[in-house]
Write a protein that holds these residues in place. Structure first.
Motif, PDB file in Angstrom:
ATOM      1  N   ASP A  72       0.811  -1.220   0.000  1.00 32.64           N
ATOM      2  CA  ASP A  72       0.000   0.000   0.000  1.00 32.64           C
ATOM      3  C   ASP A  72       0.848   1.275   0.000  1.00 32.64           C
ATOM      4  OD1 ASP A  72       0.738  -0.920   2.599  1.00 32.64           O
ATOM      5  OD2 ASP A  72      -0.577   0.570   3.504  1.00 32.64           O
ATOM      6  N   LYS A  73       2.153   1.141   0.274  1.00 32.38           N
ATOM      7  CA  LYS A  73       3.029   2.315   0.290  1.00 32.38           C
ATOM      8  C   LYS A  73       3.666   2.579  -1.076  1.00 32.38           C
ATOM      9  CE  LYS A  73       4.068   1.943   5.223  1.00 32.38           C
ATOM     10  NZ  LYS A  73       5.143   1.824   6.241  1.00 32.38           N
ATOM     11  N   LEU A  74       3.400   1.691  -2.046  1.00 37.89           N
ATOM     12  CA  LEU A  74       3.956   1.853  -3.389  1.00 37.89           C
ATOM     13  C   LEU A  74       2.938   2.501  -4.324  1.00 37.89           C
ATOM     14  CD1 LEU A  74       5.747  -1.593  -3.931  1.00 37.89           C
ATOM     15  CD2 LEU A  74       6.695   0.509  -2.976  1.00 37.89           C
ATOM     16  N   ASP A  75       3.419   3.348  -5.203  1.00 39.14           N
ATOM     17  CA  ASP A  75       2.545   3.946  -6.217  1.00 39.14           C
ATOM     18  C   ASP A  75       1.972   2.850  -7.106  1.00 39.14           C
ATOM     19  OD1 ASP A  75       3.149   6.461  -5.251  1.00 39.14           O
ATOM     20  OD2 ASP A  75       4.815   6.747  -6.662  1.00 39.14           O
ATOM     21  N   LYS A  76       0.792   3.105  -7.670  1.00 41.85           N
ATOM     22  CA  LYS A  76       0.145   2.113  -8.525  1.00 41.85           C
ATOM     23  C   LYS A  76       0.979   1.773  -9.758  1.00 41.85           C
ATOM     24  CE  LYS A  76      -4.632   2.928  -7.120  1.00 41.85           C
ATOM     25  NZ  LYS A  76      -6.016   3.267  -7.548  1.00 41.85           N
ATOM     26  N   GLY A  77       1.819   2.684 -10.182  1.00 40.83           N
ATOM     27  CA  GLY A  77       2.642   2.435 -11.354  1.00 40.83           C
ATOM     28  C   GLY A  77       4.009   1.866 -11.035  1.00 40.83           C
ATOM     29  N   HIS A  78       4.248   1.532  -9.773  1.00 40.01           N
ATOM     30  CA  HIS A  78       5.557   1.010  -9.362  1.00 40.01           C
ATOM     31  C   HIS A  78       5.869  -0.292 -10.102  1.00 40.01           C
ATOM     32  CE1 HIS A  78       8.792  -0.493  -6.762  1.00 40.01           C
ATOM     33  NE2 HIS A  78       8.895   0.733  -6.295  1.00 40.01           N
ATOM     34  N   ILE A  79       7.143  -0.515 -10.408  1.00 40.97           N
ATOM     35  CA  ILE A  79       7.529  -1.684 -11.195  1.00 40.97           C
ATOM     36  C   ILE A  79       7.208  -3.004 -10.487  1.00 40.97           C
ATOM     37  CG2 ILE A  79       9.911  -1.783 -10.302  1.00 40.97           C
ATOM     38  CD1 ILE A  79      10.722  -2.467 -13.260  1.00 40.97           C
ATOM     39  N   LEU A  80       7.217  -3.006  -9.143  1.00 41.21           N
ATOM     40  CA  LEU A  80       6.866  -4.237  -8.420  1.00 41.21           C
ATOM     41  C   LEU A  80       5.385  -4.568  -8.571  1.00 41.21           C
ATOM     42  CD1 LEU A  80       8.970  -4.063  -5.131  1.00 41.21           C
ATOM     43  CD2 LEU A  80       9.289  -5.595  -7.083  1.00 41.21           C
ATOM     44  N   ARG A  81       4.558  -3.541  -8.602  1.00 36.99           N
ATOM     45  CA  ARG A  81       3.128  -3.779  -8.845  1.00 36.99           C
ATOM     46  C   ARG A  81       2.919  -4.341 -10.251  1.00 36.99           C
ATOM     47  NH1 ARG A  81      -1.107  -1.289  -5.847  1.00 36.99           N
ATOM     48  NH2 ARG A  81      -0.408  -0.218  -3.964  1.00 36.99           N
ATOM     49  N   LYS A  82       3.715  -3.861 -11.189  1.00 36.73           N
ATOM     50  CA  LYS A  82       3.624  -4.364 -12.553  1.00 36.73           C
ATOM     51  C   LYS A  82       4.109  -5.811 -12.622  1.00 36.73           C
ATOM     52  CE  LYS A  82       4.150  -2.598 -17.214  1.00 36.73           C
ATOM     53  NZ  LYS A  82       4.624  -1.479 -18.052  1.00 36.73           N
ATOM     54  N   LEU A  83       5.188  -6.116 -11.895  1.00 32.59           N
ATOM     55  CA  LEU A  83       5.692  -7.487 -11.843  1.00 32.59           C
ATOM     56  C   LEU A  83       4.645  -8.414 -11.223  1.00 32.59           C
ATOM     57  CD1 LEU A  83       8.114  -9.465 -12.200  1.00 32.59           C
ATOM     58  CD2 LEU A  83       8.748  -8.907  -9.833  1.00 32.59           C
ATOM     59  N   GLN A  84       3.984  -7.951 -10.194  1.00 31.34           N
ATOM     60  CA  GLN A  84       2.963  -8.764  -9.541  1.00 31.34           C
ATOM     61  C   GLN A  84       1.805  -9.062 -10.489  1.00 31.34           C
ATOM     62  OE1 GLN A  84       0.440  -7.082  -6.319  1.00 31.34           O
ATOM     63  NE2 GLN A  84       1.186  -8.802  -5.071  1.00 31.34           N
ATOM     64  N   ARG A  85       1.365  -8.059 -11.232  1.00 32.38           N
ATOM     65  CA  ARG A  85       0.275  -8.282 -12.189  1.00 32.38           C
ATOM     66  C   ARG A  85       0.701  -9.272 -13.265  1.00 32.38           C
ATOM     67  NH1 ARG A  85      -0.418  -2.635 -11.423  1.00 32.38           N
ATOM     68  NH2 ARG A  85       0.787  -2.160 -13.302  1.00 32.38           N
ATOM     69  N   TYR A  86       1.930  -9.132 -13.723  1.00 32.31           N
ATOM     70  CA  TYR A  86       2.463 -10.021 -14.761  1.00 32.31           C
ATOM     71  C   TYR A  86       2.528 -11.469 -14.279  1.00 32.31           C
ATOM     72  CZ  TYR A  86       6.396 -12.409 -17.114  1.00 32.31           C
ATOM     73  OH  TYR A  86       7.196 -13.334 -17.732  1.00 32.31           O
ATOM     74  N   VAL A  87       3.036 -11.687 -13.079  1.00 27.31           N
ATOM     75  CA  VAL A  87       3.239 -13.052 -12.567  1.00 27.31           C
ATOM     76  C   VAL A  87       1.933 -13.685 -12.089  1.00 27.31           C
ATOM     77  CG1 VAL A  87       4.391 -14.456 -10.801  1.00 27.31           C
ATOM     78  CG2 VAL A  87       5.636 -12.611 -11.942  1.00 27.31           C
ATOM     79  N   ASN A  88       1.144 -12.940 -11.354  1.00 27.43           N
ATOM     80  CA  ASN A  88      -0.026 -13.533 -10.696  1.00 27.43           C
ATOM     81  C   ASN A  88      -1.238 -13.681 -11.612  1.00 27.43           C
ATOM     82  OD1 ASN A  88       1.706 -13.431  -8.564  1.00 27.43           O
ATOM     83  ND2 ASN A  88       0.473 -12.070  -7.294  1.00 27.43           N
ATOM     84  N   SER A  99       8.361 -13.024 -21.613  1.00 23.48           N
ATOM     85  CA  SER A  99       9.207 -12.445 -20.572  1.00 23.48           C
ATOM     86  C   SER A  99       8.522 -11.224 -19.973  1.00 23.48           C
ATOM     87  CB  SER A  99      10.563 -12.041 -21.148  1.00 23.48           C
ATOM     88  OG  SER A  99      10.398 -10.978 -22.078  1.00 23.48           O
ATOM     89  N   PHE A 100       9.043 -10.768 -18.822  1.00 26.52           N
ATOM     90  CA  PHE A 100       8.515  -9.557 -18.212  1.00 26.52           C
ATOM     91  C   PHE A 100       8.750  -8.353 -19.124  1.00 26.52           C
ATOM     92  CE2 PHE A 100       9.194  -5.819 -15.422  1.00 26.52           C
ATOM     93  CZ  PHE A 100       7.890  -5.688 -14.957  1.00 26.52           C
ATOM     94  N   LYS A 101       9.884  -8.350 -19.825  1.00 29.12           N
ATOM     95  CA  LYS A 101      10.198  -7.259 -20.744  1.00 29.12           C
ATOM     96  C   LYS A 101       9.155  -7.176 -21.851  1.00 29.12           C
ATOM     97  CE  LYS A 101      13.876  -5.401 -23.670  1.00 29.12           C
ATOM     98  NZ  LYS A 101      15.255  -5.605 -24.190  1.00 29.12           N
ATOM     99  N   GLU A 102       8.766  -8.357 -22.377  1.00 24.68           N
ATOM    100  CA  GLU A 102       7.747  -8.366 -23.428  1.00 24.68           C
ATOM    101  C   GLU A 102       6.420  -7.858 -22.884  1.00 24.68           C
ATOM    102  OE1 GLU A 102       5.134 -11.810 -25.254  1.00 24.68           O
ATOM    103  OE2 GLU A 102       7.128 -11.862 -26.179  1.00 24.68           O
ATOM    104  N   TYR A 103       6.063  -8.297 -21.674  1.00 22.46           N
ATOM    105  CA  TYR A 103       4.820  -7.838 -21.050  1.00 22.46           C
ATOM    106  C   TYR A 103       4.842  -6.326 -20.849  1.00 22.46           C
ATOM    107  CZ  TYR A 103       1.679  -6.693 -17.185  1.00 22.46           C
ATOM    108  OH  TYR A 103       0.740  -6.104 -16.382  1.00 22.46           O
ATOM    109  N   SER A 104       6.012  -5.799 -20.484  1.00 13.42           N
ATOM    110  CA  SER A 104       6.137  -4.367 -20.189  1.00 13.42           C
ATOM    111  C   SER A 104       5.975  -3.504 -21.430  1.00 13.42           C
ATOM    112  CB  SER A 104       7.500  -4.077 -19.551  1.00 13.42           C
ATOM    113  OG  SER A 104       7.666  -4.820 -18.376  1.00 13.42           O
ATOM    114  N   THR A 105       6.289  -4.067 -22.584  1.00 13.78           N
ATOM    115  CA  THR A 105       6.272  -3.269 -23.818  1.00 13.78           C
ATOM    116  C   THR A 105       5.121  -3.595 -24.758  1.00 13.78           C
ATOM    117  OG1 THR A 105       7.776  -4.864 -24.870  1.00 13.78           O
ATOM    118  CG2 THR A 105       8.773  -2.968 -23.771  1.00 13.78           C
TER     119      THR A 105
END
Length: 306
Positions: free
Chosen positions: A269-285, A295-301
């Motif tokens: 809850d202390k991380l911004d919604k756009g934080h890279i860890l939140r993005k990693l969590q959405r990608y993995v989970n 890959s995460f790189k492909e997901y990011s782009t």
């Protein structure tokens, strides 16, 4: 008596459209009062009650100013503090599954406590630094097709762990180990017992990227556990003494070694919604995305749609 129950966590989840998880203490309180022929229901703000029980598990659960009308209000759960406990005569009650309209699923814990005392976890402080048996399976299961276990460290209960695993084997029910099995305590003998359980999903954890013992244990048992990778999940703790590169490495290593990673973010809850860890969590989970993107790189782009 007229008894009111207030499940604050699930009210919070409803407001945020999150999945509801039953409150086990409230189910036991409900059964206790129903055995006394009391009237039990979730709180209606327009009604008066003899006793209202308020419960919340998480400290981040907001507590709105409910209009509670009762002669006595009792609050409990780790969301308030770690010292309050259910009295034994209530804790030992068979859960009232009708309270949440639960059919063919049993929820409970066979053991309590954990010797690990991890600084990011409240279990050792809340339930003790020794894993001890607190129930047999029959205390919360009566033939339901599915069992969801909430034990924090079942394998650390060395005196009873084999007997408890044999109870799960005998049940022939589908079992989900939701809170994690300590892979560091796994042995070949215990692995053979797990292979006799009808496992729906089992969770391990690799919290510290520098913990090479956990990594070696996961590697050793990856093919000894007779389970499809989608049933062998591993919690990956992030935002706690690890760099993003180390988080991503664990995710990739687990996927390559026949495990299904599940990202957990410490103090999310202390991380911004756009934080890279939140993005990693959405990608993995989100398993649809995780299996579709190379890959995460492909997901990011590349935007992915279902």
């Amino acid at each position: 008596m007229k008894i009111g129950l207030l499940d604050l966590d699930n009210l919070y989840k409803k407001m945020n459209r999150s999945k509801i998880f039953p409150n086990i203490p409230l189910m036991k309180i409900s059964q206790y009062h129903k055995n006394k022929k009391d009237n039990v229901e979730f709180v209606n703000n327009f009604y008066e009650y003899d006793i209202i029980y308020k419960s919340k598990i998480f400290t981040f659960t907001t507590e709105e100013k409910y209009c509670l009308q009762a002669d006595k209000i009792i609050q409990g759960g780790s969301g308030y503090d770690l010292k309050n406990k259910l009295p034994e005569y209530i804790y030992n009650q068979y859960p009232d599954y009708d309270l949440y309209n639960i059919k063919n699923i049993a929820y409970g814990e066979l053991t309590k406590g954990c010797p690990r005392n991890c600084s990011f976890c409240i279990v050792s402080e809340k339930d003790g630094k020794k894993s001890k048996k607190v129930a047999d399976l029959e205390n919360f299961w009566k033939g339901q097709k599915e069992i969801i276990l909430l034990d924090s460290n079942l394998l650390a209960c060395k005196e009873h762990r084999e007997d408890l695993l044999k109870q799960l084997i005998k049940s022939k029910a589908s079992v989900k180990f939701s809170q994690g099995i300590d892979i560091r305590l796994m042995t070949d003998k215990l692995c053979k017992l797990f292979n006799q359980i009808k496992i729906k999903r089992i969770y391990f954890a690799w919290d510290d990227p520098n913990d090479l013992f956990t990594k070696s244990k996961l590697l050793y048992f990856k093919d000894k556990l007779n389970l499809h990778y989608s049933k062998k999940a591993v919690y990956v703790l992030t935002n706690f003494n690890s760099k993003f590169e180390e988080d991503l490495y664990r995710v990739k290593w687990l996927k390559e070694n026949n495990y299904d990673p599940y990202v957990m973010i410490y103090n999310k809850d202390k991380l911004d919604k756009g934080h890279i860890l939140r993005k990693l969590q959405r990608y993995v989970n989100n398993k649809f995305i995780f299996r579709k993107a190379k890959s995460f790189k492909e997901y990011s782009t590349t935007p992915l749609t279902k």
